[in-house]
Motif scaffolding. Structure first.
Motif, PDB file in Angstrom:
ATOM      1  N   ALA A   1      13.625  -0.157  16.699  1.00 59.94           N
ATOM      2  CA  ALA A   1      14.676   0.768  17.119  1.00 59.94           C
ATOM      3  C   ALA A   1      14.160   1.781  18.128  1.00 59.94           C
ATOM      4  N   ASP A   2      12.842   2.030  18.111  1.00 60.64           N
ATOM      5  CA  ASP A   2      12.252   3.046  18.985  1.00 60.64           C
ATOM      6  C   ASP A   2      11.386   2.481  20.101  1.00 60.64           C
ATOM      7  N   GLY A   3      11.426   1.167  20.296  1.00 55.71           N
ATOM      8  CA  GLY A   3      10.608   0.598  21.357  1.00 55.71           C
ATOM      9  C   GLY A   3      10.035  -0.742  20.993  1.00 55.71           C
ATOM     10  N   SER A   4       8.731  -0.874  21.222  1.00 58.72           N
ATOM     11  CA  SER A   4       8.053  -2.143  20.997  1.00 58.72           C
ATOM     12  C   SER A   4       6.714  -1.878  20.319  1.00 58.72           C
ATOM     13  N   ALA A   5       6.542  -2.418  19.135  1.00 55.70           N
ATOM     14  CA  ALA A   5       5.322  -2.178  18.362  1.00 55.70           C
ATOM     15  C   ALA A   5       4.314  -3.286  18.606  1.00 55.70           C
ATOM     16  N   ASP A   6       3.067  -2.909  18.854  1.00 56.48           N
ATOM     17  CA  ASP A   6       2.017  -3.903  18.951  1.00 56.48           C
ATOM     18  C   ASP A   6       1.550  -4.270  17.546  1.00 56.48           C
TER      19      ASP A   6
ATOM     20  N   ALA B   1       5.968 -15.086   3.932  1.00 56.81           N
ATOM     21  CA  ALA B   1       5.622 -14.009   4.856  1.00 56.81           C
ATOM     22  C   ALA B   1       4.970 -12.853   4.118  1.00 56.81           C
ATOM     23  N   VAL B   2       4.026 -12.184   4.786  1.00 62.21           N
ATOM     24  CA  VAL B   2       3.365 -10.997   4.235  1.00 62.21           C
ATOM     25  C   VAL B   2       3.279  -9.928   5.311  1.00 62.21           C
ATOM     26  N   LEU B   3       3.764  -8.740   4.987  1.00 60.37           N
ATOM     27  CA  LEU B   3       3.601  -7.567   5.844  1.00 60.37           C
ATOM     28  C   LEU B   3       2.401  -6.787   5.331  1.00 60.37           C
TER      29      LEU B   3
ATOM     30  N   GLY C   1      -5.496   2.635  11.136  1.00 61.93           N
ATOM     31  CA  GLY C   1      -4.647   1.736  11.898  1.00 61.93           C
ATOM     32  C   GLY C   1      -5.139   0.312  12.064  1.00 61.93           C
ATOM     33  N   LEU C   2      -4.457  -0.405  12.934  1.00 61.80           N
ATOM     34  CA  LEU C   2      -4.753  -1.807  13.228  1.00 61.80           C
ATOM     35  C   LEU C   2      -6.102  -1.904  13.926  1.00 61.80           C
ATOM     36  N   ARG C   3      -7.021  -2.649  13.309  1.00 61.52           N
ATOM     37  CA  ARG C   3      -8.375  -2.782  13.836  1.00 61.52           C
ATOM     38  C   ARG C   3      -9.006  -4.027  13.217  1.00 61.52           C
ATOM     39  N   PRO C   4     -10.224  -4.396  13.627  1.00 58.23           N
ATOM     40  CA  PRO C   4     -10.795  -5.683  13.199  1.00 58.23           C
ATOM     41  C   PRO C   4     -10.815  -5.934  11.699  1.00 58.23           C
ATOM     42  N   VAL C   5     -11.113  -4.924  10.888  1.00 60.72           N
ATOM     43  CA  VAL C   5     -11.225  -5.178   9.455  1.00 60.72           C
ATOM     44  C   VAL C   5      -9.892  -5.624   8.864  1.00 60.72           C
TER      45      VAL C   5
ATOM     46  N   PRO D   1       0.935  -4.562  11.608  1.00 61.99           N
ATOM     47  CA  PRO D   1       1.440  -3.714  12.698  1.00 61.99           C
ATOM     48  C   PRO D   1       0.541  -2.531  12.999  1.00 61.99           C
ATOM     49  N   ASN D   2       0.728  -1.972  14.161  1.00 61.89           N
ATOM     50  CA  ASN D   2       0.141  -0.681  14.500  1.00 61.89           C
ATOM     51  C   ASN D   2       1.166   0.384  14.109  1.00 61.89           C
ATOM     52  N   PRO D   3       0.933   1.122  13.027  1.00 64.49           N
ATOM     53  CA  PRO D   3       1.939   2.088  12.577  1.00 64.49           C
ATOM     54  C   PRO D   3       2.242   3.174  13.605  1.00 64.49           C
TER      55      PRO D   3
END
Length: 286
Positions: free
Chosen positions: A51-56, A70-72, A79-83, A101-103
């Protein structure tokens, strides 16, 4: 001593050196079979319309053909990183379509933090908390709906089977919110050292339990329990009242013990928590 700030634990009794997390070394510290998993999963960076754009985000699926639950997978506050990509690979290798996701996509694309992060640095921590405060309940709910919709549009997702959601640290409440937002889809909820699951506010995550149809796994860190010893009882009572199957356990490990690279990382106990997660998904998403 430990300080609890808006659901986030910092162990200030540790040495300053011990508070530094090396993000680049996190996957190596986990001792996980990354190269072997790479051959059994497919991974790609994606953009999810919200709703607010595009999430990486990172999308990891089992290699080959077939459809899977599916699993979220929500990351912790760094945040989103290698681990967390590695956690997702491990799940995908077990037969799940996983989105990480990148929150904080509204503010910055991942990685949010690069290089070592010092949890003893008050200015750095203040910056993280400022980011956290941008994530209102309404925004998290809207993002969750977008992520679930994205997962359900994937050709490898089996929509006839339940979905799972996992929260770590500050994202523990997000997992509870997801189960209440889409009770017909989220059938398994897991939180590891989740912060703020029980508050005195009218919007406390534990009050959402009656609106869910999921089975829950809540693994609590011992220093979180020390700060809020009544929370485990409140959770157990809420699950019982709502007749929701749940496991609530305090681990003999500190906040962050399941995340490689964390000052509190405990590999044997992290692997036990991992086994619990796989058992939960195996029972509820099959």
């Amino acid at each position: 001593m430990c300080e609890l700030e808006k659901g986030f634990i910092v162990d200030t009794s540790m040495t300053r050196r011990g508070l530094v997390v090396s993000l680049s070394a996190a996957a190596a510290l986990a001792g996980l079979p990354g190269e072997a998993l790479a051959a059994s999963v497919s991974e790609k960076d994606v953009r999810v319309r919200t709703a607010d754009g595009s999430a990486d985000a990172a999308l990891i699926t089992p290699a080959g053909k077939g459809k899977y639950p599916a699993v979220l997978l929500w990351p912790d506050i760094l945040g989103l990183r290698p681990v967390f990509r590695e956690k997702a690979r491990r799940l995908a290798a077990r037969g799940y379509v996983v989105l990480v996701p990148n929150p904080f996509y509204r503010t910055k694309r991942a990685p949010i933090v690069t290089g070592p992060f010092d949890f003893g640095d008050k200015a750095a921590m203040a910056g993280l908390m400022k980011l956290k405060d941008t994530l209102t309940d309404a925004r998290i709910d809207a993002d969750t709906a977008a992520y679930l919709g994205y997962l359900d549009r994937q050709p490898r997702t089996d929509r006839h089977r339940g979905a799972g959601v996992v929260g770590h640290c500050f994202s523990g409440p997000y997992a509870f919110r997801a189960a209440a937002l889409a009770p017909g889809r989220f059938r398994a909820v897991a939180t590891f050292h989740g912060g703020g699951l029980v508050t005195k506010d009218g919007d406390s995550p534990h009050l959402l339990i009656p609106r869910t149809r999921a089975t829950f796994l809540v693994d609590i860190a011992q220093n979180d329990d020390k700060q809020q010893p009544e929370a485990k009882t409140v959770l157990k009572d809420a699950f019982a009242a709502a007749k929701r199957p749940a496991s609530v356990e305090v681990f003999a490990a500190d906040h962050g013990w399941t995340v490689a690279g964390s000052p509190a990382y405990d590999e044997p106990l992290a692997e036990r928590a991992w086994s619990q997660l796989l058992g939960l998904f195996g029972r509820t998403l099959a």
